[in-house]
Design an enzyme around this catalytic site. Structure first.
Site, PDB file in Angstrom:
ATOM      1  N   GLY A 199       0.789  -1.263   0.161  1.00 32.67           N
ATOM      2  CA  GLY A 199       0.126   0.024  -0.097  1.00 32.67           C
ATOM      3  C   GLY A 199       0.809   1.244  -0.048  1.00 32.67           C
ATOM      4  O   GLY A 199       2.140   1.261  -0.397  1.00 32.67           O
ATOM      5  N   GLU A 210       5.758  -3.448   0.568  1.00 30.69           N
ATOM      6  CA  GLU A 210       5.749  -3.166  -0.859  1.00 30.69           C
ATOM      7  C   GLU A 210       4.868  -1.873  -1.128  1.00 30.69           C
ATOM      8  O   GLU A 210       3.615  -1.973  -1.167  1.00 30.69           O
ATOM      9  CB  GLU A 210       4.777  -4.254  -1.563  1.00 30.69           C
ATOM     10  CG  GLU A 210       5.486  -5.719  -1.166  1.00 30.69           C
ATOM     11  CD  GLU A 210       6.694  -5.776  -1.847  1.00 30.69           C
ATOM     12  OE1 GLU A 210       7.221  -5.273  -2.582  1.00 30.69           O
ATOM     13  OE2 GLU A 210       7.690  -6.886  -1.258  1.00 30.69           O
ATOM     14  N   CYS A 254       1.140  -0.481  -9.319  1.00 31.14           N
ATOM     15  CA  CYS A 254       2.285   0.078  -8.575  1.00 31.14           C
ATOM     16  C   CYS A 254       3.515  -0.094  -9.582  1.00 31.14           C
ATOM     17  O   CYS A 254       4.757   0.663  -9.329  1.00 31.14           O
ATOM     18  CB  CYS A 254       2.564  -0.844  -7.387  1.00 31.14           C
ATOM     19  SG  CYS A 254       2.945  -2.301  -7.300  1.00 31.14           S
TER      20      CYS A 254
END
Length: 468
Positions: A188, A210, A244
């Protein structure tokens, strides 16, 4: 005792019973997890469409198949991963059995993210199960339909004693974090990561983060513009840019930009048609709040929108958008975009591109497009990032034999395949020694002497180490 504590007590009791330690138990649970995904693929696709309007193609590719591939890889290699690893010995330990034993950490908490609500929750779980841990899953409350489905399916397929799903929002997560875990795995934002680190520090709990970041893409030298544009458009606007590892911005010369823009327009028309809003292959922004944030970025930018820019708040739609004449201090460069907006910054050389990248925080991924291997090599050697891929985007993270994770501000630790197994394992140093050669041990017992020290230093030196 509140509800969270009751669940944790149940799961911790199961871990201490030792039932997760055997290879057979781990293999069985991994097979059941695979069955859960296969048997409920249609429901998974529907849930992802409800949360993000994710097309079936993208849902299967990025949420279902990536999990099934990792499960297959893990199940195939589990036996070898669990074997003790021999350690080298020296003359003083020649008769000892020295090895590294992988042991589970205990009860681990996995907190998922909204953009890939199934993959980013269950893929870490594959490594945690393989390593013999008990697991508490916390799905994202933003992608509520997928989270609800996970909470329904997990207890139907997996051991209810060893695995549990706890749902809720930010307040529930904060309450959950007051409890002690043996490891926390979080995907997140950096803001939430800070609060998780603070909570984890009270119990000295190790954490895997992460986090993402601004993943640059360098386009330099001779390039097949048609192919480069198609690969860039796919990687950037897959999941409506809410990835991401999506290319966050492009660095290229002004002459390369002028060649790239028509190719990008052509690729966007080919993929999404004249009106992308009507295309069923384009996701929507996950929530009104996220849409508002992205719209504000476009309103603040001093760059020039040359492709897209259209949006609809009610539909949570944002057109694939390309912005040029963007400066390093622009609003679009202040934070990870995580949406369908692609800024292009002009540089004069590959060295200038590298310098700009290195002035920022280390990204989760870094991409370079060039037909010159020297350019690819230069960017690879003079930068640092969680992952690196030349002449394509995103695809490096689909290979279970490669570690996936960040470096520095883009994340701590890695997973996928063997790397997930290692993340959730304690590598215990073991030496099994018998009672032989006690006379030799007198070298280390008082009374001390220079002669004893000389012999002891020789027998314990690294030069005498060999792998048995």
């Amino acid at each position: 005792m509140d509800a969270h504590q009751k669940v944790l007590e149940r799961v911790r009791t199961a871990f201490h019973s030792g039932q997760t330690l055997t290879e057979q138990f781990r293999r069985t649970q991994l097979m059941k997890l695979m069955a859960m995904i296969k048997e409920n693929q249609d429901e998974i696709v529907k849930a992802l469409h409800s949360d993000l309007k994710k097309p079936k193609f993208e849902a299967v590719l990025s949420e279902v198949d990536i999990l099934l591939n990792d499960l297959t890889f893990t199940i195939s290699n589990l036996s070898s991963w669990m074997q003790p690893e021999s350690a080298s010995t020296n003359l003083a330990t020649k008769l000892d059995d020295c090895f590294i034993r992988r042991e589970p950490l205990g009860v681990v908490l996995i907190i998922g993210s909204w953009n890939y609500p199934l993959q980013l929750l269950l893929l870490p779980m594959v490594g945690a199960i393989a390593a013999g841990n008990c697991v508490i899953l916390k799905p994202s409350e933003v992608s509520a339909t997928t989270g609800s489905l996970v909470a329904e399916l997990v207890p139907k397929y997996l051991s209810q004693e060893c695995y549990a799903v706890i749902r809720g929002g930010a307040e529930e997560t904060q309450e959950l974090l007051k409890n002690r875990f043996d490891h926390i795995f979080f995907t997140g934002s950096k803001g939430v990561a800070r609060s998780i680190l603070q909570a984890a520090s009270l119990h000295f709990t190790p954490v895997t983060l992460e986090l993402g970041g601004k993943s640059p893409c360098v386009v330099y030298g001779p390039v097949n513009m048609t192919a480069a544009a198609r690969r860039l458009v796919w990687a950037k606007f897959f999941n409506a840019g809410q990835s991401c590892v999506a290319p966050d911005y492009i660095l290229c010369t002004s002459s390369t930009r002028d060649l790239l823009l028509p190719a990008l327009k052509e690729a966007l028309w080919e993929f999404y048609g004249e009106d992308p809003r009507t295309c069923p292959d384009l996701c929507r922004i996950v929530s009104p709040q996220h849409w508002t944030r992205l719209r504000a970025l476009l309103e603040k930018t001093r760059g020039r929108i040359v492709i897209g820019g259209e949006s609809d708040q009610e539909d949570k739609y944002m057109a694939p958008t390309v912005v040029v004449d963007v400066s390093e201090d622009d609003a679009l460069m202040a934070e990870e975009i995580l949406g369908p907006i692609l800024p292009i910054l002009s540089v004069e050389s590959v060295e200038e591109a590298i310098a700009l990248i290195n002035r920022g925080q280390k990204p989760l991924a870094l991409y370079v497009f060039s037909e010159e291997s020297s350019v690819v090599k230069t960017v690879l050697e003079k930068t640092s990032s969680g992952g690196f891929c030349s002449n394509d985007g995103i695809v490096h993270m689909t290979l279970p034999s490669l570690p996936f994770g960040g470096v520095g501000a883009s994340g701590w630790g890695s997973y996928h395949g063997r790397w997930g197994f290692e993340t959730f394992s304690h590598r215990r140093a073991c030496m099994l020694r018998g009672w032989a050669l006690e006379r030799f041990n007198t070298l280390r017992y008082p009374p001390y002497s220079d002669g004893k020290l000389g012999w002891l230093r020789w027998t314990t030196s690294a030069h005498s180490c060999v792998l048995m």
